[in-house]
Design a protein around this motif. Structure first.
Motif, short mmCIF file in Angstrom:
data_model
loop_
_atom_site.label_atom_id
_atom_site.label_comp_id
_atom_site.label_asym_id
_atom_site.label_seq_id
_atom_site.Cartn_x
_atom_site.Cartn_y
_atom_site.Cartn_z
N ASP A 1 -67.61 15.62 -26.43
CA ASP A 1 -67.57 14.92 -25.14
C ASP A 1 -67.07 15.80 -24.00
O ASP A 1 -67.52 15.67 -22.86
CB ASP A 1 -66.66 13.68 -25.25
CG ASP A 1 -67.35 12.57 -26.04
OD1 ASP A 1 -68.58 12.71 -26.25
OD2 ASP A 1 -66.68 11.60 -26.43
N ALA A 2 -66.15 16.69 -24.33
CA ALA A 2 -65.57 17.54 -23.29
C ALA A 2 -66.58 18.55 -22.76
O ALA A 2 -66.45 19.03 -21.63
CB ALA A 2 -64.35 18.25 -23.84
N ASN A 3 -67.58 18.88 -23.57
CA ASN A 3 -68.50 19.97 -23.18
C ASN A 3 -69.92 19.51 -22.94
O ASN A 3 -70.78 20.30 -22.55
CB ASN A 3 -68.53 21.04 -24.28
CG ASN A 3 -67.14 21.46 -24.70
OD1 ASN A 3 -66.26 21.64 -23.84
ND2 ASN A 3 -66.90 21.59 -25.99
N ILE A 4 -70.21 18.23 -23.21
CA ILE A 4 -71.61 17.81 -23.26
C ILE A 4 -72.31 17.95 -21.91
O ILE A 4 -73.48 18.36 -21.86
CB ILE A 4 -71.72 16.36 -23.83
CG1 ILE A 4 -73.18 15.97 -24.04
CG2 ILE A 4 -71.05 15.34 -22.92
CD1 ILE A 4 -73.84 16.69 -25.17
N VAL A 5 -71.61 17.66 -20.81
CA VAL A 5 -72.28 17.76 -19.50
C VAL A 5 -72.68 19.20 -19.23
O VAL A 5 -73.81 19.49 -18.80
CB VAL A 5 -71.37 17.20 -18.39
CG1 VAL A 5 -72.02 17.40 -17.03
CG2 VAL A 5 -71.08 15.73 -18.63
N ALA A 6 -71.76 20.12 -19.54
CA ALA A 6 -72.08 21.54 -19.33
C ALA A 6 -73.27 21.94 -20.20
O ALA A 6 -74.12 22.73 -19.79
CB ALA A 6 -70.86 22.39 -19.66
N THR A 7 -73.36 21.38 -21.40
CA THR A 7 -74.47 21.70 -22.30
C THR A 7 -75.79 21.18 -21.73
O THR A 7 -76.78 21.89 -21.73
CB THR A 7 -74.20 21.12 -23.69
OG1 THR A 7 -72.96 21.65 -24.17
CG2 THR A 7 -75.31 21.46 -24.65
N CYS A 8 -75.79 19.94 -21.23
CA CYS A 8 -77.01 19.39 -20.61
C CYS A 8 -77.43 20.26 -19.42
O CYS A 8 -78.60 20.48 -19.17
CB CYS A 8 -76.79 17.96 -20.13
SG CYS A 8 -76.49 16.76 -21.44
N ARG A 9 -76.41 20.74 -18.69
CA ARG A 9 -76.70 21.50 -17.47
C ARG A 9 -77.35 22.83 -17.74
O ARG A 9 -77.89 23.45 -16.81
CB ARG A 9 -75.39 21.72 -16.69
CG ARG A 9 -75.08 20.56 -15.79
CD ARG A 9 -73.99 20.89 -14.80
NE ARG A 9 -73.59 19.67 -14.12
CZ ARG A 9 -72.35 19.41 -13.71
NH1 ARG A 9 -71.41 20.32 -13.89
NH2 ARG A 9 -72.08 18.28 -13.11
N LYS A 10 -77.31 23.30 -18.97
CA LYS A 10 -78.00 24.57 -19.27
C LYS A 10 -79.47 24.46 -18.90
O LYS A 10 -80.10 25.43 -18.48
CB LYS A 10 -77.85 24.91 -20.75
CG LYS A 10 -76.45 25.38 -21.06
CD LYS A 10 -76.17 25.88 -22.47
CE LYS A 10 -77.22 25.73 -23.51
NZ LYS A 10 -76.74 25.97 -24.88
N CYS A 11 -80.05 23.26 -19.06
CA CYS A 11 -81.45 23.06 -18.66
C CYS A 11 -81.54 22.12 -17.44
O CYS A 11 -82.28 22.40 -16.51
CB CYS A 11 -82.26 22.47 -19.80
SG CYS A 11 -82.29 23.49 -21.26
N HIS A 12 -80.81 21.01 -17.49
CA HIS A 12 -80.88 20.00 -16.43
C HIS A 12 -79.77 20.27 -15.43
O HIS A 12 -78.67 19.73 -15.55
CB HIS A 12 -80.76 18.59 -17.02
CG HIS A 12 -81.77 18.30 -18.09
ND1 HIS A 12 -83.05 17.86 -17.78
CD2 HIS A 12 -81.72 18.40 -19.44
CE1 HIS A 12 -83.72 17.68 -18.93
NE2 HIS A 12 -82.93 18.01 -19.94
N GLU A 13 -80.08 21.10 -14.43
CA GLU A 13 -79.03 21.61 -13.56
C GLU A 13 -78.23 20.52 -12.86
O GLU A 13 -77.06 20.68 -12.60
CB GLU A 13 -79.64 22.56 -12.53
CG GLU A 13 -79.94 23.92 -13.15
CD GLU A 13 -80.76 24.81 -12.22
OE1 GLU A 13 -80.76 24.54 -11.00
OE2 GLU A 13 -81.40 25.74 -12.73
#
Lengths: 426, 280
Positions: free
Chosen positions: A335-347
């Motif tokens: 949960d702590a990292n998921i947004v950053a992970t999505c942002r790798k493609c979905h800026e």
């Protein structure tokens, strides 16, 4: 004389090379034949043939250029039984040259190897010293012309392991592994790129002590694989050890994957190629079956199933070598990292965006009841519409067919009347 | 066509059924629909071998996605233009016939009665109902497409611009959007390429196809046969003459025949692929 020489097996040639030390330690009796004596018969290409026309010719020049020739070894140094032979032409069956006399260590390794053991078990197809090193033309392994030179090994091992007929007849493990290797990133780097740092057969399997992967002492036994790959891929080895898969290896869990389970052993592909990225998803799915099923139900999984790696594969979100459980704070899907992970493609992704479930299962009520009930509703809707209109259409079709047949059979006047009746216009 | 056609030497009268705007809208709808279906299905059936081939025919998933979006914009354009036209009729021209009555698409009690009567006629229990301008199955077609465009279009926009929608909508809605987009598309494709094709074109009375949606004109005997209530209503109101028109333009007919043949071929092929995938 030629007749008996001609019937002599090529062993004569092999013997020459197998008893160097013995010869060196106990000098041959004065009556021992010199190399020139041997070459009187064996040196002539045209006459040194057996009755069945197979050659027993020894190329004096090539032998002279070989490692043993350079050292000045005599023929009888290896073909020791001829040193004391009294009768000429010599007997047809000669003793097998014994390489261990001079090369005790490699010979001991060979004896315990899968090749040596198979040979001992009577399998004639198993490689001997000469199968890999040659006989009268042995060159040092550092010589680019040597059969055992790093860049030449795939061809040498490929005499058996790259030959479909031999592979099939001898049930060699892994099939035509040399062909797979040639098409791998290692094979291309070695054979096309000519890179000495690229691994060749012996880099992973060893040379004289090649052992079956089922043998725990083998370098390529499952549990030893990360260590072997790690000799070059040190950074990946460290990552792997930190991840969940590496942990399973340390705990001796046989179901935990090692390098070759995802990358394959011989057909290793470049990880930046879409073919590999799309294929490895299937590999993850061989163990993570539920995850791949739900992944295939979503856009990411559908696109990769079609063979396109433009969207997220397993590793895009979960990482690769140091993959960790979601609960681990270091996991990219925590949960702590998921947004950053999505942002790798979905800026533009935000916390809301990351509430999308890339492994949603519409067939389970939990954890997404709304998705489940929407799915149920859609199923009912489709079933209802197609059932109703299926029947509706079927009845309509039969009715109109019947009308048409009646019209064809009946005289026009009567048909008109019928038509009016059926139209309800009467 | 129906057997009650007049003798050939009698010149047939024609009536206008669809105006140019409606015909053009239909052509854009059908072309964008087929485009959307053929570019979207590979994803819905990604595990099928044919899906790879189909995606490959479009030049890969990226260009298939591009064509899918272009077709979506065309379809949304047709939808907006149609809704705008209806609103114009109602609010500016104060033509409330679009909202209720025989010329309205809104389902009405008579549709239930006619559906019941029609099905009794199928099994020989009664006469064929006297239909007016729009029958119940045509209304179903219309509203299925209308609802379909709202659902598929709405969910499609979410999947096209997820980051923008995520500003206000939680991500799990995209899960539902993805599900309904695919299932509703399957419903639409299955319905149009079988039921609509059958009702409108390939049933024995219409076989091989009804060109009225392309020419806009219906011959008098056909109007009398299929929609006697409309004919009688117009005659009673003395407005029949307003709708009388010239025979179909042969070029419109040829265009319709060509486009229809392509559409039916692609449609039935698509249905075959879906059935194959579902049976596997």
């Amino acid at each position: 004389m030629m007749t008996s020489l001609a019937r002599m097996p090529v062993l004569a040639g092999l013997l020459l090379w197998f008893s160097v030390a013995g010869a060196a330690q106990t000098p041959p009796a004065p009556s021992a034949p010199s190399n020139d004596d041997c070459l009187m018969c064996h040196g002539d290409k045209d006459s040194a043939v057996r009755a069945d026309k197979t050659s027993v010719h020894v190329d004096a020049e090539r032998y002279g250029a070989s490692l043993h020739g350079q050292m000045g070894l005599t023929c009888v140094a290896c073909h020791t039984d001829l040193a004391t032979a009294a009768e000429w032409p010599h007997a047809e069956k000669l003793a097998r040259p014994d390489c261990s006399t001079c090369h005790p260590e490699p010979a001991a390794h060979y004896a315990s190897s899968v090749h040596g053991q198979s040979r001992q078990a009577g399998r004639k197809v198993a490689a001997t010293c000469a199968s890999c090193h040659g006989s009268h033309d042995i060159l040092p392994s550092k010589d680019p012309d040597s059969r055992t030179y790093h860049l030449n090994l795939p061809r040498t091992c490929g005499q058996c392991h790259g030959n479909d007929a031999t592979v099939a007849a001898a049930h060699l493990p892994g099939g035509n592994v040399v062909r797979s290797f040639e098409d791998s990133i290692h094979g291309r780097a070695l054979l096309k790129g000519g890179l000495l740092v690229a691994p060749s057969c012996s880099s992973c399997h060893g040379a004289h002590d090649v052992r079956a992967k089922s043998d725990p002492a083998s370098q390529v036994a499952r549990t030893n694989v990360p260590e072997v790959c790690g000799r070059c891929h040190e950074g990946v080895k460290l990552q792997f050890a930190r991840g969940k898969h590496g942990e399973q290896l340390q705990q001796d869990n046989p179901r935990g994957p090692v390098c070759i389970d995802c990358h394959s052993a011989h057909h290793i592909q470049r990880s930046d190629m879409s073919v590999w990225q799309v294929d490895v998803v299937r590999e993850c799915g061989t163990c993570h079956q539920e995850s791949i099923a739900s992944y295939r139900d979503t856009f990411h999984g559908q696109v990769t199933a079609l063979g396109f790696a433009r969207v997220a594969t397993c590793a895009s979100c979960h990482g690769a070598h140091d993959v960790r459980p979601q609960a681990d704070p270091a996991s990219p899907v925590n949960d702590a990292n998921i947004v950053a992970t999505c942002r790798k493609c979905h800026e533009g992704a935000n916390a809301n965006f990351a509430k999308y479930n890339p492994h949603a299962n519409r067939h389970h009520r939990d954890p997404m009841p709304l998705l489940y009930y929407t799915g149920q509703f859609m199923d009912l809707l489709l079933l209802g519409v197609f059932s109703f209109f299926g029947i509706h259409t079927g009845l309509w079709f039969t009715k109109e067919l019947r009308l048409r047949r009646q019209r064809r059979r009946a005289p026009p006047a009567k048909a008109d009347k019928e038509q009016r009746d059926d139209s309800g216009a009467a | 066509m129906a057997s009650s056609a007049p003798p050939r030497h009698v010149a047939e009268r024609y009536y206008q059924r669809f105006d140019r705007r409606q015909r053009v809208t239909h052509v854009f709808l059908m072309m964008s629909f087929i485009g959307l279906a053929l570019t979207g299905l590979p994803l819905r059936f990604a595990d099928q071998g044919w899906a790879r081939t189909l995606a490959g025919l479009w030049g890969g998933i990226e260009s298939a996605g591009f064509i899918h979006r272009v077709c979506a914009v065309v379809m949304i354009g047709a939808f907006v233009s149609h809704v705008g036209q209806v609103l114009w009729q109602v609010y500016r021209k104060r033509d409330y016939g679009a909202l209720w009555g025989p010329t309205s698409m809104v389902p009405q009690p008579r549709d239930v009665i006619e559906m019941y009567g029609h099905m009794r006629w199928f099994v020989g229990l009664g006469p064929r109902p006297k239909f007016d301008r729009f029958t119940y199955w045509e209304k179903f077609d219309y509203w299925a497409v209308f609802w379909g465009m709202l659902i598929i279009g709405g969910s499609g926009m979410m999947l096209w611009f997820p980051e923008t929608f995520a500003l206000v909508i939680p991500g799990w809605v995209f899960n539902i959007a993805l599900l309904v987009h695919g299932e509703e598309a399957l419903l639409a494709v299955g319905f149009i390429f079988t039921i609509h094709f059958f009702n409108g074109h390939i049933r024995p009375e219409k076989f091989p196809m009804d060109l009225v949606m392309f020419t806009g004109r219906v011959p008098e005997h056909e109007l009398l046969h299929e929609r006697p209530a409309e004919y009688e209503r117009l005659a009673r109101e003395g407005r029949l003459g307003l709708y009388e028109t010239t025979p179909p333009n042969p070029r419109s007919a040829a265009f319709g025949r060509a486009l229809g043949t392509v559409a039916v071929t692609l449609g039935l092929l698509t249905v075959a692929l879906i059935v194959f995938a579902l049976l596997m």
